[in-house]
Design a protein around this motif. Structure first.
Motif, short mmCIF file in Angstrom:
data_model
loop_
_atom_site.label_atom_id
_atom_site.label_comp_id
_atom_site.label_asym_id
_atom_site.label_seq_id
_atom_site.Cartn_x
_atom_site.Cartn_y
_atom_site.Cartn_z
N LEU A 45 2.35 3.17 -9.81
CA LEU A 45 1.28 2.90 -8.86
C LEU A 45 0.05 2.39 -9.59
O LEU A 45 -0.14 2.65 -10.77
N ALA A 46 -0.78 1.67 -8.86
CA ALA A 46 -2.08 1.23 -9.36
C ALA A 46 -3.12 1.60 -8.31
O ALA A 46 -2.84 1.55 -7.11
N THR A 47 -4.30 1.97 -8.75
CA THR A 47 -5.38 2.30 -7.83
C THR A 47 -6.33 1.13 -7.76
O THR A 47 -6.78 0.62 -8.79
N VAL A 48 -6.62 0.70 -6.54
CA VAL A 48 -7.57 -0.38 -6.32
C VAL A 48 -8.78 0.24 -5.65
O VAL A 48 -8.67 0.78 -4.54
N HIS A 49 -9.92 0.22 -6.34
CA HIS A 49 -11.12 0.86 -5.82
C HIS A 49 -11.44 0.37 -4.41
O HIS A 49 -11.51 -0.82 -4.15
N GLY A 50 -11.58 1.30 -3.49
CA GLY A 50 -11.92 0.97 -2.11
C GLY A 50 -10.73 0.62 -1.24
O GLY A 50 -10.85 0.48 -0.04
N LYS A 51 -9.55 0.47 -1.85
CA LYS A 51 -8.37 0.08 -1.07
C LYS A 51 -7.24 1.09 -1.16
O LYS A 51 -6.28 1.01 -0.43
N GLY A 52 -7.32 2.02 -2.11
CA GLY A 52 -6.25 3.01 -2.26
C GLY A 52 -5.26 2.61 -3.33
O GLY A 52 -5.53 1.79 -4.19
N ARG A 53 -4.07 3.19 -3.22
CA ARG A 53 -3.04 2.95 -4.23
C ARG A 53 -2.03 1.93 -3.73
O ARG A 53 -1.70 1.90 -2.55
N THR A 54 -1.55 1.13 -4.67
CA THR A 54 -0.51 0.15 -4.35
C THR A 54 0.66 0.33 -5.30
O THR A 54 0.51 0.88 -6.40
N ALA B 138 0.84 -1.20 0.00
CA ALA B 138 0.00 0.00 0.00
C ALA B 138 0.88 1.25 0.00
O ALA B 138 1.84 1.35 0.76
N TYR B 139 0.55 2.18 -0.88
CA TYR B 139 1.23 3.48 -0.94
C TYR B 139 0.50 4.42 0.02
O TYR B 139 -0.72 4.30 0.20
N PRO B 140 1.20 5.36 0.67
CA PRO B 140 0.53 6.25 1.63
C PRO B 140 -0.65 7.01 1.02
O PRO B 140 -0.67 7.30 -0.18
N SER B 141 -1.61 7.37 1.85
CA SER B 141 -2.81 8.09 1.42
C SER B 141 -2.47 9.53 1.02
O SER B 141 -1.42 10.06 1.40
N GLU B 142 -3.39 10.15 0.30
CA GLU B 142 -3.22 11.55 -0.10
C GLU B 142 -3.02 12.44 1.13
O GLU B 142 -2.15 13.30 1.15
N ALA B 143 -3.82 12.21 2.16
CA ALA B 143 -3.74 13.03 3.37
C ALA B 143 -2.35 12.91 4.02
O ALA B 143 -1.76 13.91 4.43
N LYS B 144 -1.84 11.69 4.11
CA LYS B 144 -0.51 11.49 4.71
C LYS B 144 0.59 12.13 3.86
O LYS B 144 1.55 12.69 4.40
N LEU B 145 0.45 12.06 2.54
CA LEU B 145 1.43 12.67 1.65
C LEU B 145 1.41 14.19 1.76
O LEU B 145 2.46 14.83 1.79
N CYS B 146 0.22 14.78 1.85
CA CYS B 146 0.09 16.23 2.02
C CYS B 146 0.80 16.67 3.30
O CYS B 146 1.54 17.65 3.31
N GLU B 147 0.58 15.93 4.36
CA GLU B 147 1.20 16.25 5.65
C GLU B 147 2.71 16.05 5.59
O GLU B 147 3.48 16.90 6.04
N ARG B 148 3.14 14.96 5.02
CA ARG B 148 4.57 14.62 4.95
C ARG B 148 5.37 15.66 4.17
O ARG B 148 6.48 16.01 4.55
N PHE B 149 4.80 16.14 3.04
CA PHE B 149 5.54 17.04 2.17
C PHE B 149 5.09 18.50 2.28
O PHE B 149 5.66 19.36 1.64
N GLY B 150 4.07 18.76 3.08
CA GLY B 150 3.58 20.12 3.21
C GLY B 150 3.06 20.68 1.89
O GLY B 150 3.22 21.85 1.59
N ALA B 151 2.48 19.81 1.09
CA ALA B 151 1.99 20.19 -0.24
C ALA B 151 0.46 20.17 -0.26
O ALA B 151 -0.17 19.52 0.57
N SER B 152 -0.11 20.87 -1.22
CA SER B 152 -1.56 20.89 -1.35
C SER B 152 -2.05 19.55 -1.91
O SER B 152 -1.30 18.81 -2.55
#
Length: 145
Positions: free
Chosen positions: A125-134, A94-108
């Motif tokens: 990356l691949a997106t799995v519906h309901g599971k996020g990115r892997t 699993a790749y980190p969520s958008e929210a975690k990436l925004c916080e980690r990098f201070g980006a919008s």
């Protein structure tokens, strides 16, 4: 901006701003940039968002835009790709969520989503519906000076 640009006006403005920032100049207001480049606010914002995605500028709520504070001048795309190695992620992880990436990098969220779309388009990356990115594949190693 009196002539049409084959690259896109916002990209030309972004490069001009990048040069000014590299020379140590501060960023004027969006209104001042609109007047000096004779373009719309939307064009200025596209230029600034492009620079934000590259880690050159950051948005400061209530203040406007300023040069990025971080000492890490690598683009957001490079830093987000490096997450795979830094977090020891393997194919299928699993790749980190958008929210975690925004916080980690201070980006919008917009900048993060733009890079995630690039990473998906490049097959990282691949997106799995309901599971996020892997992680779909591991990035090629890069050599940095």
């Amino acid at each position: 901006m009196s002539e049409a640009s084959p690259r896109g006006t916002y990209l030309v403005i972004a490069e001009a701003l990048r040069s000014e920032i590299d020379e140590g100049e501060s960023l004027p207001s969006e209104a001042a940039l609109m007047r000096s480049h004779n373009v719309s606010r939307n064009t200025i914002r596209r230029a600034l968002k492009s620079l934000e995605a590259d880690g050159v500028v950051e948005s400061a709520p209530g203040i406007g835009w300023r040069p990025a504070r971080s000492g890490d001048r690598r683009s957001l795309s490079e830093r987000m790709t490096d997450v795979i190695a830094e977090d020891s992620l393997s194919v299928g992880a699993a790749y980190p969520s958008e929210a975690k990436l925004c916080e980690r990098f201070g980006a919008s969220r917009t900048a993060v989503r733009r890079v995630l779309a690039q990473m998906e388009g490049n097959g990282l990356l691949a997106t799995v519906h309901g599971k996020g990115r892997t992680v779909r594949t591991l990035p090629a190693p890069t050599v940095r000076p």
